[in-house]
Write an enzyme that holds these catalytic residues in place. Structure first.
Site, mmCIF file in Angstrom:
data_model
loop_
_atom_site.group_PDB
_atom_site.id
_atom_site.type_symbol
_atom_site.label_atom_id
_atom_site.label_comp_id
_atom_site.label_asym_id
_atom_site.label_seq_id
_atom_site.Cartn_x
_atom_site.Cartn_y
_atom_site.Cartn_z
ATOM 1 N N TRP A 100 1.861 -22.881 3.662
ATOM 2 C CA TRP A 100 1.457 -23.859 4.768
ATOM 3 C C TRP A 100 1.587 -25.047 5.648
ATOM 4 O O TRP A 100 1.402 -25.799 5.698
ATOM 5 C CB TRP A 100 0.004 -23.360 4.301
ATOM 6 N N ASP A 167 -5.800 -29.735 2.895
ATOM 7 C CA ASP A 167 -6.178 -28.049 2.919
ATOM 8 C C ASP A 167 -6.694 -27.563 1.544
ATOM 9 O O ASP A 167 -5.617 -27.520 0.720
ATOM 10 C CB ASP A 167 -4.850 -27.454 3.532
ATOM 11 N N LYS A 191 -11.537 -17.033 1.737
ATOM 12 C CA LYS A 191 -10.773 -17.103 0.521
ATOM 13 C C LYS A 191 -11.979 -17.484 -0.809
ATOM 14 O O LYS A 191 -12.356 -16.617 -1.777
ATOM 15 C CB LYS A 191 -9.222 -18.301 0.178
HETATM 16 C C1 PLP Z 1 -5.127 -18.872 4.180
HETATM 17 C C2 PLP Z 1 -4.471 -19.937 4.280
HETATM 18 C C3 PLP Z 1 -4.259 -20.841 5.319
HETATM 19 C C4 PLP Z 1 -4.823 -20.102 6.915
HETATM 20 O O1 PLP Z 1 -5.994 -19.332 7.048
HETATM 21 P P1 PLP Z 1 -6.165 -19.126 8.406
HETATM 22 O O2 PLP Z 1 -7.915 -19.130 8.477
HETATM 23 O O3 PLP Z 1 -6.043 -18.219 8.631
HETATM 24 O O4 PLP Z 1 -5.897 -20.228 9.133
HETATM 25 C C5 PLP Z 1 -3.990 -21.901 5.541
HETATM 26 N N1 PLP Z 1 -3.848 -22.925 4.738
HETATM 27 C C6 PLP Z 1 -3.817 -22.069 3.219
HETATM 28 C C7 PLP Z 1 -3.948 -23.520 1.994
HETATM 29 C C8 PLP Z 1 -3.797 -20.811 3.317
HETATM 30 O O5 PLP Z 1 -3.954 -20.244 1.716
#
Ligand code: PLP
Length: 351
Positions: A100, A167, A191
């Protein structure tokens, strides 16, 4: 019983599913479905307001922080952040500790200079790079707090005066952290916060765009702030599910309470894995994620047999990400201890 270890979208509290189902048929006794009410009605405004207030309360945010619910998932933040905050002749520091983060770096390069201050690519992202030298003149430092795919997590906030951008998609609200240290936090909801389709952004008012770039309205944080996340029609139902999940988190004691449970869940899984020679956790011990436990079975025959056994026993979503292989157990906030114990019992008897 199904045990849902999905990595995202993932398990949510049962009571959230129940209440969300009722609201689809009759939202708060109005005779209307949550799916058919206007977003600029007092009905929905109350939902959005409560969701924002719960975020502030649970994360103990100070009055400099704005809470936004935006579209586009975490992946939109990968480019929205540099679009707003990274000028063509400016540089931003990034940590390369997983898939990511790599994607965030790739997007940022389209807008300005990117200084990668640490990378664990050399060992397949199985550890968190340490001793980061973050240049003081960087516009911001971006990192991923939890590497969902590889199963590493950064438990400490890096020591720097550069604005921090994180993030937190896969470990937000899972443990106590000084969230006020961050200039910008973002997390896809699917999540730990709620349903897919919305993104939580916490932005410090003092972190301002300086590049003088023209920014499309829908990608301009300031316009979203000015319009209270209602620049256009927000994902009403997804925000509603977030609000319910945040309420649930508060009802069980908030972040301190869930952190205790999350530590216990991770401890039980890792100690089971460590005590069984057939399983091999893949990441450095000190960097092991409490949210996503990644391990392999070195014997392909046994790996296949274990996969099959998991399926039969209804352990769902335990297959590792296609880029890593092996297995991954996601132990998000809503995953009950019973699922952890059921898995540990089952796996420890696997030969
Ligand atoms: C799942 C995830 C993403 C992507 O998220 P989307 O909503 O599908 O764009 C980005 N960063 C991390 C750390 C993730 O776990």
């Amino acid at each position: 019983m199904i045990h849902n270890f999905n990595a995202g979208p993932s398990i949510l509290p049962k009571q959230v599913f129940e209440e969300a189902s009722r609201a689809i048929l009759d939202f708060n006794g109005t005779g209307l479905s949550i799916l058919e009410i206007g977003h600029r009605t007092p009905l929905f405004e109350a939902v959005l307001h409560e969701a924002c207030e719960l975020v502030k309360e649970l994360m103990q945010l100070n009055s400099d922080k704005e809470v936004l619910f935006l579209h586009g998932g975490a992946s939109t933040q990968f480019f929205q952040i540099p679009l707003n905050f990274l000028g063509e002749n400016e540089k931003a520091a990034y940590l390369d500790a997983g898939v990511w983060g790599t994607k965030a770096i790739k997007e940022a390069k389209a807008f300005g200079q990117v200084d990668v201050v640490g990378s664990s690519k050399d060992k397949g992202y199985t550890y968190i790079p340490k001793d980061l030298q973050i240049p003081a003149d960087a516009r911001y430092f971006h990192y991923t707090t939890n590497n969902t795919i590889e199963g590493t997590e950064m438990f400490h906030i890096p020591d720097t005066s550069v604005p921090l951008v994180a993030d937190m998609s896969s470990d937000i609200l899972s443990q106590q952290l000084d969230f006020n240290r961050f200039a910008l936090i973002y997390a896809g909801a699917q999540k730990n916060i709620g349903a897919a389709g919305v993104n939580l952004v916490v932005l410090d008012k003092n972190f301002k765009a300086t590049a003088g770039r023209k920014i499309p309205s829908m990608l301009d944080y300031q316009q979203h702030i000015a319009n209270g996340s209602m620049l256009n029609t927000p994902p009403v139902f997804a925000i509603y599910v977030c609000m319910l999940t945040l309420r649930w988190l508060k009802s069980i004691g908030g972040i301190p309470a869930i952190e205790k449970i999350n530590r216990e869940k991770a401890e039980r899984v890792y100690s089971m894995l460590d005590n069984h020679a057939v399983f091999r956790p893949t990441v450095a011990k000190e960097d092991r994620s409490r949210m996503n436990v990644v391990f392999v079975i070195d014997d392909p025959e046994k790996e296949k047999a274990f996969q099959q056994a998991c399926k039969e026993q209804q352990f769902i979503g335990v297959k590792g990400h296609r880029s890593v292989g092996g297995f991954r157990l996601s132990l998000y906030n809503a995953l009950p201890m019973e699922s952890v114990d059921a898995f540990c019992q089952f796996a420890s008897s696997f030969r």
